[in-house]
Write a protein that holds these residues in place. Sequence first.
Motif, short mmCIF file in Angstrom:
data_model
loop_
_atom_site.label_atom_id
_atom_site.label_comp_id
_atom_site.label_asym_id
_atom_site.label_seq_id
_atom_site.Cartn_x
_atom_site.Cartn_y
_atom_site.Cartn_z
N VAL A 232 9.24 -3.16 -1.62
CA VAL A 232 8.25 -3.11 -2.70
C VAL A 232 8.44 -1.83 -3.52
O VAL A 232 8.71 -0.76 -2.97
N PHE A 233 8.30 -1.98 -4.86
CA PHE A 233 8.59 -0.87 -5.76
C PHE A 233 7.60 -0.82 -6.92
O PHE A 233 7.00 -1.84 -7.29
N ARG A 234 7.47 0.38 -7.50
CA ARG A 234 6.76 0.49 -8.77
C ARG A 234 7.50 -0.32 -9.83
O ARG A 234 8.73 -0.32 -9.88
N GLN A 235 6.73 -0.95 -10.68
CA GLN A 235 7.31 -1.85 -11.69
C GLN A 235 8.33 -1.15 -12.56
O GLN A 235 9.45 -1.65 -12.76
N ASN A 236 7.99 0.04 -13.09
CA ASN A 236 8.91 0.69 -14.02
C ASN A 236 10.19 1.15 -13.33
O ASN A 236 11.27 1.17 -13.93
N TRP A 237 10.11 1.48 -12.04
CA TRP A 237 11.31 1.88 -11.30
C TRP A 237 12.27 0.71 -11.10
O TRP A 237 13.45 0.82 -11.41
N ILE A 238 11.75 -0.39 -10.59
CA ILE A 238 12.64 -1.50 -10.23
C ILE A 238 13.15 -2.24 -11.47
O ILE A 238 14.29 -2.72 -11.49
N ILE A 239 12.33 -2.35 -12.51
CA ILE A 239 12.81 -2.98 -13.74
C ILE A 239 13.96 -2.17 -14.33
O ILE A 239 14.99 -2.72 -14.74
N LYS A 240 13.80 -0.87 -14.37
CA LYS A 240 14.86 0.00 -14.90
C LYS A 240 16.11 -0.08 -14.03
O LYS A 240 17.24 -0.11 -14.53
N ALA A 241 15.92 -0.14 -12.72
CA ALA A 241 17.06 -0.22 -11.80
C ALA A 241 17.89 -1.46 -12.05
O ALA A 241 19.13 -1.42 -12.00
N TYR A 242 17.22 -2.57 -12.33
CA TYR A 242 17.95 -3.82 -12.54
C TYR A 242 18.48 -3.98 -13.97
O TYR A 242 19.04 -5.02 -14.30
N GLU A 243 18.33 -2.95 -14.76
CA GLU A 243 19.00 -2.93 -16.07
C GLU A 243 20.41 -2.37 -15.96
O GLU A 243 21.19 -2.39 -16.91
N GLN A 244 20.76 -1.84 -14.76
CA GLN A 244 22.10 -1.34 -14.53
C GLN A 244 23.12 -2.49 -14.47
O GLN A 244 22.77 -3.64 -14.28
N GLU A 245 24.39 -2.12 -14.58
CA GLU A 245 25.46 -3.09 -14.35
C GLU A 245 25.56 -3.36 -12.85
O GLU A 245 25.28 -2.49 -12.02
N GLU B 286 0.83 -1.21 0.00
CA GLU B 286 0.00 0.00 0.00
C GLU B 286 0.87 1.26 0.00
O GLU B 286 0.59 2.23 -0.72
N SER B 287 1.94 1.27 0.79
CA SER B 287 2.83 2.42 0.86
C SER B 287 3.58 2.62 -0.46
O SER B 287 3.75 3.75 -0.91
N ALA B 288 4.01 1.52 -1.07
CA ALA B 288 4.70 1.62 -2.36
C ALA B 288 3.76 2.16 -3.43
O ALA B 288 4.18 2.88 -4.34
N GLY B 289 2.48 1.82 -3.32
CA GLY B 289 1.50 2.36 -4.26
C GLY B 289 1.39 3.87 -4.17
O GLY B 289 1.15 4.55 -5.17
N ARG B 290 1.59 4.40 -2.96
CA ARG B 290 1.51 5.85 -2.77
C ARG B 290 2.83 6.56 -3.04
O ARG B 290 2.86 7.65 -3.62
N HIS B 291 3.94 5.95 -2.65
CA HIS B 291 5.24 6.63 -2.68
C HIS B 291 6.18 6.13 -3.77
O HIS B 291 7.21 6.76 -4.02
N GLY B 292 5.89 4.99 -4.36
CA GLY B 292 6.76 4.44 -5.40
C GLY B 292 7.71 3.38 -4.88
O GLY B 292 8.20 2.55 -5.64
N SER B 293 7.99 3.42 -3.58
CA SER B 293 8.85 2.41 -2.97
C SER B 293 8.49 2.30 -1.49
O SER B 293 7.94 3.23 -0.91
N CYS B 294 8.82 1.17 -0.89
CA CYS B 294 8.59 1.00 0.54
C CYS B 294 9.52 -0.08 1.07
O CYS B 294 9.57 -1.19 0.53
N VAL B 295 10.26 0.25 2.12
CA VAL B 295 11.21 -0.67 2.74
C VAL B 295 10.93 -0.72 4.24
O VAL B 295 10.98 0.32 4.91
N PRO B 296 10.65 -1.89 4.80
CA PRO B 296 10.42 -1.99 6.25
C PRO B 296 11.75 -1.97 7.01
O PRO B 296 12.73 -2.61 6.60
N VAL B 297 11.79 -1.24 8.11
CA VAL B 297 13.01 -1.11 8.90
C VAL B 297 12.69 -1.16 10.39
O VAL B 297 11.56 -0.92 10.80
N MET B 298 13.73 -1.43 11.16
CA MET B 298 13.65 -1.39 12.62
C MET B 298 14.75 -0.47 13.13
O MET B 298 15.91 -0.58 12.70
#
Length: 230
Positions: free
Chosen positions: A168-181, A126-138
């Motif tokens: 969790v990430f937006r599809q276009n963000w994370i797919i593009k990110a993993y096209e890097q070296e 839900e948070s990634a849907g609003r912000h584009g990314s979401c990472v749980p932390v402590m």
Amino acid sequence: MLKTIESKYGVVIVAGGSGKRFGNEIPKQFLTLNQYPVLMHTIRQFSQSIEKIEIAVVLPENHHETWKRLCAAYDFNIPHHISSGGTERFYSVKNGLEKVADCELIGIHDGVRPLTPHKLIQQCFESAGRHGSCVPVMPVTDSLRKGNYQQNKPISRENLYRVQTPQVFRQNWIIKAYEQEFDPAFTDDATVLEKLGYPVFLTDGTEINIKITKPEDLNLAAFYLKEQHT
């Protein structure tokens, strides 16, 4: 359960470990936790959290048949795709992303985090849907020192966090990110994403969301599971 009406959600569950660091010939994702292999618990948590989620599981290529035998033996029939692990976690994730590349939001999760609460999974999507990314932390609560055993100094724990998954990430963000070296500086999926300048949004994780890396972690996970069912 989080119901998806038009959006399609997916998750890559990375279980490419060999078990060497655990000190066991059997990869830790296949070890038994309360009558089922660890990985089955992990998959089930996502299947029960989000309606119709696409699940891709990344396994060492030489253990694909092992997993198939386990699924048959335990009558485990939650639908999921299988991908092969790579030489680095980066390549394992990249392989898994190919199986869920048409999903609007994509989570990436450690296969040996079998207790991730449904609420946390839903919260991350839900948070990634609003912000584009979401990472749980402590938040870090221990005192910290930097250096070696002979020369060291205290450092502040303020604004320091322990990172968990699912990330969790937006599809276009994370797919593009993993096209890097590949870069050895990549420590998790968020670091891959932010190298392209995308923001990383944090949310509260939970102590129950443990990663099984040592034999005592398996005992702790069994304790948590028992507590949940008593």
